[in-house]
Design an enzyme around this catalytic site. Structure first.
Site, PDB file in Angstrom:
ATOM      1  N   LYS A   1      -9.489  -1.847   6.489  1.00  0.00           N
ATOM      2  CA  LYS A   1      -9.866  -3.242   6.262  1.00  0.00           C
ATOM      3  C   LYS A   1     -10.494  -3.834   7.510  1.00  0.00           C
ATOM      4  O   LYS A   1     -10.041  -3.574   8.629  1.00  0.00           O
ATOM      5  CB  LYS A   1      -8.648  -4.081   5.877  1.00  0.00           C
TER       6      LYS A   1
ATOM      7  N   ASP B   1       3.300   1.587  18.086  1.00  0.00           N
ATOM      8  CA  ASP B   1       1.962   1.075  18.371  1.00  0.00           C
ATOM      9  C   ASP B   1       0.957   2.177  18.057  1.00  0.00           C
ATOM     10  O   ASP B   1       0.973   3.239  18.682  1.00  0.00           O
ATOM     11  CB  ASP B   1       1.882   0.662  19.847  1.00  0.00           C
TER      12      ASP B   1
ATOM     13  N   ASP C   1      -4.598  -1.370   6.371  1.00  0.00           N
ATOM     14  CA  ASP C   1      -4.820  -2.730   5.880  1.00  0.00           C
ATOM     15  C   ASP C   1      -4.465  -3.737   6.974  1.00  0.00           C
ATOM     16  O   ASP C   1      -4.152  -4.887   6.711  1.00  0.00           O
ATOM     17  CB  ASP C   1      -3.954  -2.977   4.641  1.00  0.00           C
TER      18      ASP C   1
ATOM     19  N   TRP D   1       0.833  -1.202   0.000  1.00  0.00           N
ATOM     20  CA  TRP D   1       0.000   0.000   0.000  1.00  0.00           C
ATOM     21  C   TRP D   1       0.871   1.256   0.000  1.00  0.00           C
ATOM     22  O   TRP D   1       0.591   2.212  -0.704  1.00  0.00           O
ATOM     23  CB  TRP D   1      -0.933  -0.007   1.223  1.00  0.00           C
TER      24      TRP D   1
ATOM     25  N   ASP E   1       4.212   0.744  12.072  1.00  0.00           N
ATOM     26  CA  ASP E   1       4.059  -0.705  12.200  1.00  0.00           C
ATOM     27  C   ASP E   1       4.765  -1.148  13.474  1.00  0.00           C
ATOM     28  O   ASP E   1       5.596  -0.415  14.017  1.00  0.00           O
ATOM     29  CB  ASP E   1       4.635  -1.430  10.988  1.00  0.00           C
TER      30      ASP E   1
END
Length: 197
Positions: free
Chosen positions: A153, A88, A113, A53, A71
């Protein structure tokens, strides 16, 4: 029959993307006009390894856009205007400090995602997916511009309808859509929640 190396897998490899999921975002972008090369945007991407992405966002965005990627696992990406952090996303204060480092007060777009580690019990995976999304909603509420956009998502299952209602209450029912791109496998419960204006 499940085929891990399907048409989209092969297409991603051919075009140099890390994963087939890029074509889900590409379809969303074309349908809802997310990204723009006409003006710089502040974009936050949450928990999106293996990075396809971010590859796409960097490719289709204005060269002066700022793309912040969060991430839990470290990574190094050699992409223009992409800044990677091991962070986080549920820690609002630390996320705010990262945005401040880039002189970002409000975001134009948030993409996510992310998914929990799946155990292939679809209802449990869905509940864990929804709980994960709820844990990050404060980011959208605090940092997204009123006219900002997002794509998230989620796995459909128990509590899905309640999640949609909660998001509609927070961001306006007329601005929220759900959409299943063609690149999502037919057997998958995966769907995307979209705020497009």
């Amino acid at each position: 029959m499940f085929n891990p190396q399907d048409f989209y897998f092969k297409k991603a490899k051919k075009e140099g993307y890390k994963a087939r999921s890029v074509f889900k975002l590409e379809e969303i972008d074309k349908k809802y006009n997310f990204f723009s090369k006409q003006k710089p945007l502040n974009i936050l991407d949450i928990w999106c390894a293996p990075w396809s992405w971010v590859q796409y966002i960097s490719k289709v965005s204005h060269p002066k856009s700022k793309i912040i990627w969060l991430d839990l696992k470290p990574t190094k990406l050699n992409l223009k205007n992409v800044y990677c952090y091991v962070q986080d996303a549920t820690n609002l204060e630390e996320v705010q400090e990262i945005l401040k480092q880039h002189n970002i007060e409000k975001l134009d777009i948030i993409t996510s995602d992310m998914a929990p580690n799946t155990i292939w019990f679809k209802d449990i995976d869905a509940i864990r997916s929804i709980n994960l999304i709820k844990s990050t909603l404060p980011i959208y509420e605090k940092f997204l511009k009123p006219e900002g956009k997002f794509v998230i998502k989620v796995f459909m299952g128990p509590e899905f309808d309640n999640l949609i209602q909660e998001i509609k209450q927070k961001f306006g029912a007329k601005n929220i859509k759900t959409f299943k791109p063609q690149a999502v496998r037919k057997i998958s419960k995966e769907i995307y929640i979209i705020k497009y204006k």
